[in-house]
Scaffold this motif. Structure first.
Motif, PDB file in Angstrom:
ATOM      1  N   GLY A  91      20.568 135.162  55.743  1.00 48.83           N
ATOM      2  CA  GLY A  91      19.672 133.935  55.823  1.00 48.83           C
ATOM      3  C   GLY A  91      19.388 133.428  56.941  1.00 48.83           C
ATOM      4  N   GLU A  92      20.156 133.461  57.892  1.00 50.43           N
ATOM      5  CA  GLU A  92      20.118 133.096  59.240  1.00 50.43           C
ATOM      6  C   GLU A  92      18.938 134.021  59.862  1.00 50.43           C
ATOM      7  OE1 GLU A  92      22.551 133.566  63.556  1.00 50.43           O
ATOM      8  OE2 GLU A  92      23.521 133.151  61.769  1.00 50.43           O
ATOM      9  N   ARG A  93      19.064 135.149  59.949  1.00 53.89           N
ATOM     10  CA  ARG A  93      18.116 136.148  60.177  1.00 53.89           C
ATOM     11  C   ARG A  93      16.858 136.218  59.695  1.00 53.89           C
ATOM     12  NH1 ARG A  93      22.212 139.610  59.551  1.00 53.89           N
ATOM     13  NH2 ARG A  93      20.946 140.882  57.815  1.00 53.89           N
ATOM     14  N   MET A 161       9.040 124.991  54.428  1.00 51.73           N
ATOM     15  CA  MET A 161       9.497 124.571  55.650  1.00 51.73           C
ATOM     16  C   MET A 161       8.410 124.653  56.691  1.00 51.73           C
ATOM     17  SD  MET A 161      10.436 125.819  59.039  1.00 51.73           S
ATOM     18  CE  MET A 161      11.027 127.456  58.627  1.00 51.73           C
ATOM     19  N   ALA A 162       7.604 125.579  56.768  1.00 52.20           N
ATOM     20  CA  ALA A 162       6.481 125.836  57.583  1.00 52.20           C
ATOM     21  C   ALA A 162       5.524 124.914  57.428  1.00 52.20           C
ATOM     22  CB  ALA A 162       6.070 127.441  57.424  1.00 52.20           C
ATOM     23  N   THR A 163       5.136 124.685  56.360  1.00 48.21           N
ATOM     24  CA  THR A 163       3.916 123.729  55.735  1.00 48.21           C
ATOM     25  C   THR A 163       4.312 122.232  56.584  1.00 48.21           C
ATOM     26  OG1 THR A 163       3.563 125.043  54.010  1.00 48.21           O
ATOM     27  CG2 THR A 163       2.676 122.578  54.016  1.00 48.21           C
ATOM     28  N   MET A 164       5.672 121.803  56.287  1.00 45.55           N
ATOM     29  CA  MET A 164       5.976 120.531  56.657  1.00 45.55           C
ATOM     30  C   MET A 164       6.111 120.572  58.335  1.00 45.55           C
ATOM     31  SD  MET A 164       6.424 118.862  53.837  1.00 45.55           S
ATOM     32  CE  MET A 164       7.548 117.532  53.705  1.00 45.55           C
ATOM     33  N   ARG A 165       6.685 121.494  58.867  1.00 44.32           N
ATOM     34  CA  ARG A 165       6.892 121.545  60.298  1.00 44.32           C
ATOM     35  C   ARG A 165       5.593 121.864  61.140  1.00 44.32           C
ATOM     36  NH1 ARG A 165      11.037 121.732  63.946  1.00 44.32           N
ATOM     37  NH2 ARG A 165      10.863 123.480  65.587  1.00 44.32           N
ATOM     38  N   TYR A 166       4.976 123.001  60.612  1.00 47.22           N
ATOM     39  CA  TYR A 166       3.718 123.322  61.539  1.00 47.22           C
ATOM     40  C   TYR A 166       2.448 123.109  61.154  1.00 47.22           C
ATOM     41  CZ  TYR A 166       7.857 126.295  62.875  1.00 47.22           C
ATOM     42  OH  TYR A 166       8.892 126.908  63.192  1.00 47.22           O
ATOM     43  N   ILE A 168       1.753 120.093  58.343  1.00 47.25           N
ATOM     44  CA  ILE A 168       1.638 118.866  58.294  1.00 47.25           C
ATOM     45  C   ILE A 168       2.013 118.096  59.462  1.00 47.25           C
ATOM     46  CG2 ILE A 168       2.096 116.631  56.916  1.00 47.25           C
ATOM     47  CD1 ILE A 168       2.393 118.861  54.570  1.00 47.25           C
ATOM     48  N   GLY A 169       3.145 118.621  60.168  1.00 46.95           N
ATOM     49  CA  GLY A 169       3.724 117.879  61.255  1.00 46.95           C
ATOM     50  C   GLY A 169       4.828 116.822  60.886  1.00 46.95           C
ATOM     51  N   VAL A 170       5.358 116.984  59.610  1.00 40.33           N
ATOM     52  CA  VAL A 170       6.275 115.734  59.319  1.00 40.33           C
ATOM     53  C   VAL A 170       7.292 115.407  60.437  1.00 40.33           C
ATOM     54  CG1 VAL A 170       7.957 115.125  57.321  1.00 40.33           C
ATOM     55  CG2 VAL A 170       5.776 116.082  56.971  1.00 40.33           C
ATOM     56  N   PRO A 171       7.563 114.315  61.095  1.00 42.46           N
ATOM     57  CA  PRO A 171       8.218 113.954  62.049  1.00 42.46           C
ATOM     58  C   PRO A 171       9.791 114.694  61.798  1.00 42.46           C
ATOM     59  CG  PRO A 171       6.893 112.211  61.713  1.00 42.46           C
ATOM     60  CD  PRO A 171       6.697 112.904  60.676  1.00 42.46           C
ATOM     61  N   LEU A 172      10.259 114.307  60.461  1.00 42.70           N
ATOM     62  CA  LEU A 172      11.832 114.945  60.194  1.00 42.70           C
ATOM     63  C   LEU A 172      11.983 116.485  60.387  1.00 42.70           C
ATOM     64  CD1 LEU A 172      12.830 112.875  56.984  1.00 42.70           C
ATOM     65  CD2 LEU A 172      13.971 112.940  59.191  1.00 42.70           C
ATOM     66  N   PHE A 173      10.854 117.036  60.173  1.00 44.66           N
ATOM     67  CA  PHE A 173      10.909 118.623  60.576  1.00 44.66           C
ATOM     68  C   PHE A 173      10.489 118.954  61.971  1.00 44.66           C
ATOM     69  CE2 PHE A 173      10.582 117.908  56.063  1.00 44.66           C
ATOM     70  CZ  PHE A 173      11.013 118.963  55.222  1.00 44.66           C
ATOM     71  N   VAL A 174       9.723 118.170  62.393  1.00 54.24           N
ATOM     72  CA  VAL A 174       9.370 118.418  63.891  1.00 54.24           C
ATOM     73  C   VAL A 174      10.138 118.147  64.944  1.00 54.24           C
ATOM     74  CG1 VAL A 174       7.396 117.808  65.613  1.00 54.24           C
ATOM     75  CG2 VAL A 174       6.676 118.192  62.911  1.00 54.24           C
ATOM     76  N   GLU A 175      11.192 117.090  64.675  1.00 47.47           N
ATOM     77  CA  GLU A 175      11.912 116.689  65.557  1.00 47.47           C
ATOM     78  C   GLU A 175      13.191 117.738  65.976  1.00 47.47           C
ATOM     79  OE1 GLU A 175      14.829 114.040  62.725  1.00 47.47           O
ATOM     80  OE2 GLU A 175      13.116 112.992  64.021  1.00 47.47           O
ATOM     81  N   LEU A 176      13.210 118.531  64.902  1.00 44.81           N
ATOM     82  CA  LEU A 176      14.396 119.663  65.018  1.00 44.81           C
ATOM     83  C   LEU A 176      14.142 120.751  66.029  1.00 44.81           C
ATOM     84  CD1 LEU A 176      15.171 120.047  61.086  1.00 44.81           C
ATOM     85  CD2 LEU A 176      16.495 118.721  62.904  1.00 44.81           C
ATOM     86  N   SER A 177      14.753 121.288  66.781  1.00 43.77           N
ATOM     87  CA  SER A 177      14.622 122.196  67.654  1.00 43.77           C
ATOM     88  C   SER A 177      14.503 123.862  66.870  1.00 43.77           C
ATOM     89  CB  SER A 177      15.526 122.563  68.885  1.00 43.77           C
ATOM     90  OG  SER A 177      16.734 122.992  68.306  1.00 43.77           O
ATOM     91  N   ARG A 178      13.976 124.573  67.238  1.00 47.12           N
ATOM     92  CA  ARG A 178      13.931 125.888  66.433  1.00 47.12           C
ATOM     93  C   ARG A 178      15.398 126.261  65.931  1.00 47.12           C
ATOM     94  NH1 ARG A 178      13.836 131.724  68.049  1.00 47.12           N
ATOM     95  NH2 ARG A 178      13.627 132.815  66.142  1.00 47.12           N
ATOM     96  N   VAL A 181      16.632 124.168  63.241  1.00 44.35           N
ATOM     97  CA  VAL A 181      15.954 124.650  61.864  1.00 44.35           C
ATOM     98  C   VAL A 181      16.771 125.972  61.420  1.00 44.35           C
ATOM     99  CG1 VAL A 181      13.781 125.803  60.961  1.00 44.35           C
ATOM    100  CG2 VAL A 181      13.565 123.875  62.670  1.00 44.35           C
ATOM    101  N   ILE A 182      17.182 126.918  62.298  1.00 42.30           N
ATOM    102  CA  ILE A 182      17.877 128.125  61.901  1.00 42.30           C
ATOM    103  C   ILE A 182      18.982 127.856  61.366  1.00 42.30           C
ATOM    104  CG2 ILE A 182      18.769 130.221  62.807  1.00 42.30           C
ATOM    105  CD1 ILE A 182      16.403 130.503  64.798  1.00 42.30           C
ATOM    106  N   ALA A 183      19.675 126.868  62.139  1.00 40.01           N
ATOM    107  CA  ALA A 183      21.157 126.514  61.664  1.00 40.01           C
ATOM    108  C   ALA A 183      21.246 125.739  60.498  1.00 40.01           C
ATOM    109  CB  ALA A 183      21.636 125.579  62.839  1.00 40.01           C
ATOM    110  N   LEU A 184      19.962 125.074  59.957  1.00 38.19           N
ATOM    111  CA  LEU A 184      19.885 124.286  58.892  1.00 38.19           C
ATOM    112  C   LEU A 184      19.665 125.161  57.680  1.00 38.19           C
ATOM    113  CD1 LEU A 184      20.217 121.687  57.601  1.00 38.19           C
ATOM    114  CD2 LEU A 184      17.676 121.036  58.153  1.00 38.19           C
TER     115      LEU A 184
END
Length: 196
Positions: A91-93, A161-166, A168-178, A181-184
């Motif tokens: 999952g992490e990879r 996740m890609a749709t929300m983060r990259y 639409i740019g939803v702040p709750l998703f964008v504010e996370l570092s990569r 994101v991987i850790a979550l």
């Protein structure tokens, strides 16, 4: 008196524009007929080239489709890389491989453009949906050793996740570092995999 050697009629062999001609034909046919109903022979006929040139330039129908949609990476290679290592960290990879292409400066804008295009362009959306259903999701299942149902859930988690983060740019998703994101997403993907 100089003799000329007139070109024989028939399909042309490879020349400087052949690859581009094949790509244009593929884009047109995938857009109108979908992935499943477009053959490499039909693409060659549309481009006016010998059918052997299609696999010569693109390897396979999957490779042709990826090139026609201007996907900036080889998705098969990504899945293969994700499977290399212990299953308990799959999952992490998967999260790491998936986010890498979205965040790398050489590929991020192309991936955003691709996602925007397949969401807004009906013909591209239909062809891409068919490609994912018949090629990529089954391939993820096969290479990772999970069921088709599990692969379907995992892929939908990543693209959601890609749709929300990259896109639409939803702040709750964008504010996370990569790394965040991987850790979550990694552990959640792993739970889906482990439940298979």
């Amino acid at each position: 008196m100089s003799s000329t050697n007139p070109r024989r009629p028939g399909r042309r062999t490879g020349d400087s524009t052949t690859r581009d001609d094949i790509l244009r034909a593929a884009q047109s046919l995938f857009g109108s007929n979908g992935f499943k109903n477009t053959s490499m022979r039909a693409v060659a006929a549309e481009a006016g080239v010998d059918v052997a040139l299609v696999p010569y330039y693109f390897g396979s129908k999957r490779g042709l489709f990826v090139a026609a949609l201007e996907v900036p990476v080889d998705p098969v290679a990504q899945v293969v890389r994700a499977t290399q290592g212990p299953r308990e960290r799959l999952g992490e990879r998967m999260a790491a491989e998936f986010t890498a292409v979205w965040e790398h400066p050489d590929t991020s804008s192309a991936m955003r453009g691709l996602l925007r295009s397949v969401i807004t362009d009906e013909s591209e959306s239909s062809a891409y949906a068919e490609f994912m259903s018949t090629e990529m999701v089954p391939l993820v299942a096969e290479l990772t050793g999970v069921s088709l149902e599990t692969a379907r859930v995992a892929v939908s988690m990543l693209f959601g996740m890609a749709t929300m983060r990259y896109l639409i740019g939803v702040p709750l998703f964008v504010e996370l570092s990569r790394d965040e994101v991987i850790a979550l997403w990694g552990p959640h993907l792993q739970r889906v995999i482990d439940a298979d």
